[in-house]
Design a protein around this motif. Structure first.
Motif, PDB file in Angstrom:
ATOM      1  N   VAL A   1      27.223  16.446  32.348  1.00 36.96           N
ATOM      2  CA  VAL A   1      26.177  15.437  32.120  1.00 36.96           C
ATOM      3  C   VAL A   1      26.215  14.480  33.306  1.00 36.96           C
ATOM      4  O   VAL A   1      27.274  13.960  33.654  1.00 36.96           O
ATOM      5  N   ARG A   2      25.066  14.268  33.954  1.00 27.43           N
ATOM      6  CA  ARG A   2      24.991  13.334  35.075  1.00 27.43           C
ATOM      7  C   ARG A   2      23.846  12.374  34.839  1.00 27.43           C
ATOM      8  O   ARG A   2      22.827  12.742  34.247  1.00 27.43           O
ATOM      9  N   GLN A   3      24.047  11.140  35.262  1.00 30.21           N
ATOM     10  CA  GLN A   3      22.980  10.150  35.175  1.00 30.21           C
ATOM     11  C   GLN A   3      22.468   9.894  36.579  1.00 30.21           C
ATOM     12  O   GLN A   3      23.222   9.485  37.468  1.00 30.21           O
ATOM     13  N   SER A   4      21.178  10.158  36.784  1.00 24.86           N
ATOM     14  CA  SER A   4      20.573   9.951  38.098  1.00 24.86           C
ATOM     15  C   SER A   4      19.348   9.064  37.926  1.00 24.86           C
ATOM     16  O   SER A   4      18.313   9.506  37.426  1.00 24.86           O
ATOM     17  N   GLY A   5      19.497   7.804  38.308  1.00 25.40           N
ATOM     18  CA  GLY A   5      18.389   6.868  38.123  1.00 25.40           C
ATOM     19  C   GLY A   5      18.053   6.735  36.646  1.00 25.40           C
ATOM     20  O   GLY A   5      18.926   6.479  35.819  1.00 25.40           O
ATOM     21  N   ASP A   6      16.778   6.954  36.323  1.00 26.02           N
ATOM     22  CA  ASP A   6      16.366   6.829  34.926  1.00 26.02           C
ATOM     23  C   ASP A   6      16.307   8.193  34.229  1.00 26.02           C
ATOM     24  O   ASP A   6      15.539   8.392  33.303  1.00 26.02           O
ATOM     25  N   LYS A   7      17.147   9.133  34.695  1.00 25.64           N
ATOM     26  CA  LYS A   7      17.194  10.463  34.084  1.00 25.64           C
ATOM     27  C   LYS A   7      18.625  10.860  33.757  1.00 25.64           C
ATOM     28  O   LYS A   7      19.556  10.520  34.483  1.00 25.64           O
ATOM     29  N   LEU A   8      18.755  11.615  32.662  1.00 24.85           N
ATOM     30  CA  LEU A   8      20.014  12.268  32.348  1.00 24.85           C
ATOM     31  C   LEU A   8      19.846  13.741  32.673  1.00 24.85           C
ATOM     32  O   LEU A   8      18.873  14.373  32.234  1.00 24.85           O
ATOM     33  N   LEU A   9      20.767  14.319  33.425  1.00 25.44           N
ATOM     34  CA  LEU A   9      20.714  15.733  33.778  1.00 25.44           C
ATOM     35  C   LEU A   9      21.819  16.443  33.009  1.00 25.44           C
ATOM     36  O   LEU A   9      23.010  16.232  33.281  1.00 25.44           O
ATOM     37  N   VAL A  10      21.430  17.262  32.043  1.00 24.01           N
ATOM     38  CA  VAL A  10      22.388  17.934  31.163  1.00 24.01           C
ATOM     39  C   VAL A  10      22.411  19.413  31.501  1.00 24.01           C
ATOM     40  O   VAL A  10      21.373  20.078  31.505  1.00 24.01           O
ATOM     41  N   THR A  11      23.600  19.931  31.796  1.00 28.40           N
ATOM     42  CA  THR A  11      23.748  21.360  32.097  1.00 28.40           C
ATOM     43  C   THR A  11      24.530  22.027  30.974  1.00 28.40           C
ATOM     44  O   THR A  11      25.602  21.552  30.587  1.00 28.40           O
ATOM     45  N   GLY A  12      23.981  23.117  30.443  1.00 30.99           N
ATOM     46  CA  GLY A  12      24.635  23.844  29.360  1.00 30.99           C
ATOM     47  C   GLY A  12      23.932  25.156  29.116  1.00 30.99           C
ATOM     48  O   GLY A  12      23.011  25.549  29.839  1.00 30.99           O
ATOM     49  N   GLN A  13      24.360  25.857  28.062  1.00 27.53           N
ATOM     50  CA  GLN A  13      23.815  27.187  27.793  1.00 27.53           C
ATOM     51  C   GLN A  13      22.571  27.160  26.904  1.00 27.53           C
ATOM     52  O   GLN A  13      22.081  28.218  26.509  1.00 27.53           O
ATOM     53  N   VAL A  14      22.079  25.965  26.566  1.00 20.28           N
ATOM     54  CA  VAL A  14      20.850  25.858  25.777  1.00 20.28           C
ATOM     55  C   VAL A  14      19.667  26.288  26.640  1.00 20.28           C
ATOM     56  O   VAL A  14      19.441  25.725  27.715  1.00 20.28           O
ATOM     57  N   GLU A  15      18.922  27.271  26.161  1.00 16.17           N
ATOM     58  CA  GLU A  15      17.862  27.853  26.990  1.00 16.17           C
ATOM     59  C   GLU A  15      16.535  27.097  26.886  1.00 16.17           C
ATOM     60  O   GLU A  15      15.758  27.076  27.836  1.00 16.17           O
ATOM     61  N   ASN A  16      16.231  26.545  25.705  1.00 15.75           N
ATOM     62  CA  ASN A  16      14.910  25.979  25.461  1.00 15.75           C
ATOM     63  C   ASN A  16      14.940  24.448  25.437  1.00 15.75           C
ATOM     64  O   ASN A  16      15.965  23.843  25.109  1.00 15.75           O
ATOM     65  N   ALA A  17      13.769  23.882  25.750  1.00 13.22           N
ATOM     66  CA  ALA A  17      13.642  22.425  25.640  1.00 13.22           C
ATOM     67  C   ALA A  17      13.800  22.015  24.186  1.00 13.22           C
ATOM     68  O   ALA A  17      13.402  22.748  23.273  1.00 13.22           O
ATOM     69  N   LYS A  18      14.369  20.862  23.930  1.00 12.95           N
ATOM     70  CA  LYS A  18      14.650  20.449  22.559  1.00 12.95           C
ATOM     71  C   LYS A  18      14.822  18.929  22.496  1.00 12.95           C
ATOM     72  O   LYS A  18      14.819  18.242  23.524  1.00 12.95           O
ATOM     73  N   LYS A  19      14.991  18.451  21.288  1.00 10.91           N
ATOM     74  CA  LYS A  19      15.349  17.047  21.096  1.00 10.91           C
ATOM     75  C   LYS A  19      16.871  16.934  21.096  1.00 10.91           C
ATOM     76  O   LYS A  19      17.547  17.689  20.389  1.00 10.91           O
ATOM     77  N   TRP A  20      17.387  16.005  21.869  1.00 16.03           N
ATOM     78  CA  TRP A  20      18.839  15.869  22.034  1.00 16.03           C
ATOM     79  C   TRP A  20      19.344  14.656  21.248  1.00 16.03           C
ATOM     80  O   TRP A  20      18.669  13.641  21.149  1.00 16.03           O
ATOM     81  N   ASP A  21      20.555  14.821  20.742  1.00  8.84           N
ATOM     82  CA  ASP A  21      21.250  13.681  20.141  1.00  8.84           C
ATOM     83  C   ASP A  21      21.967  12.937  21.255  1.00  8.84           C
ATOM     84  O   ASP A  21      22.900  13.463  21.869  1.00  8.84           O
ATOM     85  N   ILE A  22      21.522  11.715  21.504  1.00 13.96           N
ATOM     86  CA  ILE A  22      22.082  10.898  22.587  1.00 13.96           C
ATOM     87  C   ILE A  22      22.718   9.649  21.966  1.00 13.96           C
ATOM     88  O   ILE A  22      22.134   9.022  21.080  1.00 13.96           O
ATOM     89  N   HIS A  23      23.887   9.308  22.447  1.00 14.20           N
ATOM     90  CA  HIS A  23      24.551   8.082  21.990  1.00 14.20           C
ATOM     91  C   HIS A  23      24.601   7.114  23.170  1.00 14.20           C
ATOM     92  O   HIS A  23      25.253   7.392  24.186  1.00 14.20           O
ATOM     93  N   MET A  24      23.889   6.015  23.005  1.00 16.56           N
ATOM     94  CA  MET A  24      23.778   5.020  24.075  1.00 16.56           C
ATOM     95  C   MET A  24      24.836   3.926  23.875  1.00 16.56           C
ATOM     96  O   MET A  24      24.883   3.293  22.809  1.00 16.56           O
ATOM     97  N   ILE A  25      25.679   3.738  24.881  1.00 23.03           N
ATOM     98  CA  ILE A  25      26.677   2.658  24.843  1.00 23.03           C
ATOM     99  C   ILE A  25      26.076   1.485  25.599  1.00 23.03           C
ATOM    100  O   ILE A  25      25.970   1.506  26.834  1.00 23.03           O
TER     101      ILE A  25
END
Length: 429
Positions: free
Chosen positions: A274-298
């Motif tokens: 998981v990388r944060q670049s500016g106003d984007k989160l870049l998530v790399t994983g084996q999920v193939e399709n676009a989806k809604k993600w569970d995000i926890h904001m600190i």
């Protein structure tokens, strides 16, 4: 007075000591035009060098800082910029029938009527949980029914901390013990039986409980809070296949929430990075399709002028200096008492407790007054048998004396991570 001001004062004194007017003008011109310019440039370059060294040593250890607190239900602001309830269900007003209570008693053997906060020392909490013979209760549902009640530690807040720990691990973020003294004082009021005459269709309207000499410690309608907020965010665009032909990169926009906060991603299928670049989160994983993600904001940020907290907010802040970063960068172990003292003072809790000394003792020789705030982390490698005790001694300082052993527990839990070969604990002296 800083060094540059001291230097200017010295030059002014020297100028005043020159009696010849021409010499005074020449000296003043030389000092202002050459010497002071050179000195200020050197100071500026030293500061830049110091900043570069600091930035090269380590990442911002306080980026994932967790704050915890406790508030009355009536004062809780759902739109607060920083704090949210740890358990969202605490905001729900649930009604239930006698039938529901009976069903729960059949399956689990107990029914939780409410969760309350015990405003007392950690040792007193233990005492209350052991001495419950005289507790009595009344359940109001059409009529008043006498019931047996008991207090049990509320486990759901501990499960939320454990969940956060696993999120840190999945996202590759080093874990720091959460300073959460209030959560270990939350207890459930439970009943274990119902009178036969209570009708199944009757609604439970209220209850009463008498805890004898412990009544003064019991506070109702208190809600634990922290600076973590759960979000559901959608992928932006299509996932991009990675060159390894196994993983995909997903882009999640955090523009609406702010780049100053830290974000953790939850995904059962696993996350590669998981990388944060500016106003984007870049998530790399084996999920193939676009989806809604569970995000926890600190969430980060300071308090607003109108913010009000019933009890002081606690946080797992580390004072971030050169020695701290250099030690982390080099992976140096704590070996001396001086290093241990510097590590403990780095939590900035001297307003409450002051570290005095430490001692190594045979296991069982001394009673430890603290508990582990990382109770969910098990050491699966080392044998606990035969471990010596590393005991930390603290001097009470703060007014909130009922919190001090919990703060000592937080520090001891962090020290435990540095000394797994010992059983670490603390005592007030």
């Amino acid at each position: 007075m800083d060094q540059i001001e001291e230097m200017k004062a010295m030059i002014r004194d020297e100028i005043q000591s020159i009696s010849n007017l021409e010499e005074r003008i020449a000296f003043k011109s030389l000092m202002e035009g050459v010497f002071l310019e050179l000195y200020e440039t050197n100071v500026k370059m030293y500061r830049m060098l110091e900043e570069r060294v600091m930035n090269d040593l380590a990442y911002d250890i306080n980026r994932y800082l967790i704050r915890t607190g406790l508030m009355e239900r009536t004062y809780l602001d759902k739109s607060h910029h920083l704090m949210s309830p740890i358990c969202e269900e605490d905001l729900e007003m649930v009604s239930y029938k006698i039938f529901d209570v009976r069903e729960k008693l059949k399956t689990e053997g107990k029914f939780c009527l409410a969760t309350v906060f015990l405003e007392c020392d950690a040792l007193t909490v233990e005492e209350i949980l052991k001495n419950q013979e005289d507790f009595t209760g009344i359940l109001r549902a059409g009529k008043e029914y006498p019931v047996n009640i008991r207090l049990e530690r509320s486990e759901r807040y501990g499960k939320e901390i454990e969940h956060l720990y696993h999120l840190f691990m999945k996202n590759g973020i080093p874990w720091k013990t959460i300073n959460a003294p209030y959560l270990f004082k939350m207890v459930d009021i439970c009943i274990t039986g119902l009178p036969d005459e209570a009708g199944d269709e009757e609604f439970v309207t209220n209850f009463g409980a008498d805890f004898g000499k412990y009544n003064r410690f019991v506070h109702y309608d208190m809600i634990p809070i922290w600076n973590v907020r759960h979000l559901k965010l959608e992928s932006v665009g299509f996932p991009i296949a990675c060159s390894d032909h196994e993983n995909f990169e997903h882009v999640i926009s955090i523009r609406d929430y702010g780049t100053e906060h830290a974000y953790l991603v939850e995904e059962k299928a696993g996350i590669r990075s998981v990388r944060q670049s500016g106003d984007k989160l870049l998530v790399t994983g084996q999920v193939e399709n676009a989806k809604k993600w569970d995000i926890h904001m600190i969430r980060s940020g300071g308090d607003h002028k109108i913010d009000r907290y019933t009890y002081p907010l606690m946080e797992n802040l580390r004072k971030d200096g050169f020695a701290e970063r250099f030690q982390r960068k080099m992976g140096q172990a704590v070996k001396t008492k001086g290093e241990l003292e510097r590590f403990i003072r780095g939590f900035g809790l001297e307003d409450f407790i002051e570290y005095q000394d430490c001692a190594l003792k045979e296991n069982g020789l001394e009673f430890l007054e603290t508990y582990s705030m990382n109770f969910f982390i098990e050491d699966e490698i080392r044998d606990r048998e035969g471990k010596k005790q590393l005991i930390l001694y603290f001097k009470p300082k703060g007014k909130e004396t009922w919190l001090l052993r919990d703060l000592a527990s937080f520090i001891s839990s962090e020290v435990q991570e540095y000394f797994p070969e010992y059983e670490c604990g603390g005592k007030l002296v």
